[in-house]
Each structure stands twice: as structure tokens, then as C-alpha cells.
Design an enzyme around this catalytic site. Sequence first.
Site, PDB file in Angstrom:
ATOM      1  CG  LEU A   1      -2.053  -0.944   1.344  1.00  0.00           C
ATOM      2  CD1 LEU A   1      -2.784  -0.740   2.663  1.00  0.00           C
ATOM      3  CD2 LEU A   1      -3.010  -0.798   0.173  1.00  0.00           C
ATOM      4  CG  ASP A   2       0.548   4.547  -2.868  1.00  0.00           C
ATOM      5  OD1 ASP A   2       1.378   3.762  -3.341  1.00  0.00           O
ATOM      6  OD2 ASP A   2      -0.213   5.260  -3.557  1.00  0.00           O
ATOM      7  NE  ARG A   3       5.457   8.582   3.126  1.00  0.00           N
ATOM      8  CZ  ARG A   3       5.069   9.707   3.742  1.00  0.00           C
ATOM      9  NH1 ARG A   3       4.817   9.703   5.040  1.00  0.00           N
ATOM     10  NH2 ARG A   3       4.940  10.818   3.065  1.00  0.00           N
TER      11      ARG A   3
END
Length: 288
Positions: A131-133
Site C-alpha cells: 500500500l502507498d505510504r
Amino acid sequence: MRAAPLPVRDGLGPARVRLHGGPVLAELTARFGAAARAKVLAGEVVDADGAMVDEATVRPAGSHVYLYRELPDEVPVPFDVPVLHRDADLVVVDKPHFLATMPRGRHVAQTALVRLRRDLGLPELTPAHRLDRLTAGVLVFTARREVRGAYQTLFARGLVAKTYLARSAGASSVALPHVVRNRIVKRRGHLQAVCEPGPPNAETLVERAGEVGQGLYRLTPRTGRTHQLRVHMASLGLPIEGDPLYPSVIDVPADDFSAPLRLLARRIEFTDPLSGVRREFVSRRADP
């Protein structure tokens, strides 16, 4: 890939360095400076077989050595990582906003992977996907090396159904539900991904998840390009609240956690590649 000859230490595995060839001490010193030289002289660098590298070690081009990296100074991410599910094969967590999935760039210790390895005592823990940060929600890890490939392949082949929730204060002239389908390219060194002419490689179903005017949307990606949901929502005139990249780049201090990206990986579903059982994991967050 064979196992690293050095164990995970404090939640972090060793760095693997591909050599240009020749005397290892001279090469590491030239490439990484005095700190790398000191590690060699202290006996802290090993080759792929676990043999210690010293000042006389010579290795051919393409071979590898392993060493523990120096950790950068990081701003602590002040949020917990709740565990949604844990068994012998999988650990599923509800990742908070602002916490990277795994070490990359300036985010090393302050990542979900390193934190969970430390907290759960699972040195072989590995993300099955990312997942994106800035995105919160359901994140799946494999707990053992033996099962890693089966689950990572499942995600890589697009055999996992994912549902996201997003909030936007924007207004779109496009009637919903709507399928956004285009070509997204993310180039190294560029903060934003861009849409370009060419065969489509990204597809997202966008629906309202509440009444008109509530600003809540359900997103069902059918592909997994970098920043895909953020790009697609912005292209509809519905940029996600708190997005510092789309439609415009905004500089946010590293210690500012006041305006999270309102994007949540709400649900993940798949058929377990080992047991054949249908798995479903849902975030405890009702709202992004």
C-alpha cells in the site's frame, strides 16, 4: 532467491550489494565511503556464502556482499499497526496513514514491515503486496518463507479483489458509476504518475458509497498501477482529500500528520492458494 547469509536484525534484513568486481574493500570504500570501509575492517561484511570479507578479499563482477545499513534519522509515525488476523501463514494488519509498507528511501525503521517483525518476533515476515505510504487499510503479510511465493503470485496475477473507500470534496460532471480506463506511467525521479496515449494498463470502477453530496466513494481497481486510484479520482474532478500530489504537488513537512490522505483499503478477498478457502479481511475503519 537464496536466503541472505546474515539474519534479520532488529526487524531489518541486511543490504545486498552487487559488486563491479575486484578488491572488495577498495570498491566499497569508493562507492560508499569511510563507513563501508570501517564495516569491512570490523568484520561486518560477508559474501553470499557467509564468509567474512576482509582487506584481501577479491570477488568477480556480479557477485554480492551483505552488510547492515546505517539507519537514517526518521520522524516517528505516531500510530499503531492493529493486527486483524494472524495464523501460521499470514499476518493481516490495518495499516495507518503515513506508514510505508516496507523500507525504501528515507523510510526504513518507520515502516510496517520492520515494526511488525520487531513486535511479533517474525523475522521472515514479508509483504504479499504493498500500500502507498499515505494510504491506510488492509495489508497482507506472509509469515514464513515457504509460503511467500504462493501469496505474492496471487496478488501479482490480479487474483485478489480489493475495495477502497475515498473522500473527495470535488464535483464531477461524469455520471457514476463510471469505469476509468487509461494508460498510467510512473517514471523514476518524478513524484507524479501521468496518463499517456497508448494501450490502457489501468482500470478502476468508481461508485458513490453514500448519498449525493456526502463525498464518499467506493473504488474497485481491476489493475494495480502506482498511484492509480489517486490519478483516476483526480481525472474525474474528484481529487482525494489530503492528497499532496494530485492534482498539484504540495510540500508537506515530514512531521505533519494533521491531514491524512482520505483513502482506505477497506476490503481484500481471495481464494487461499494453499487451502482453497475463501479469505476476506476488512478494515476496522468505517471511514477513510
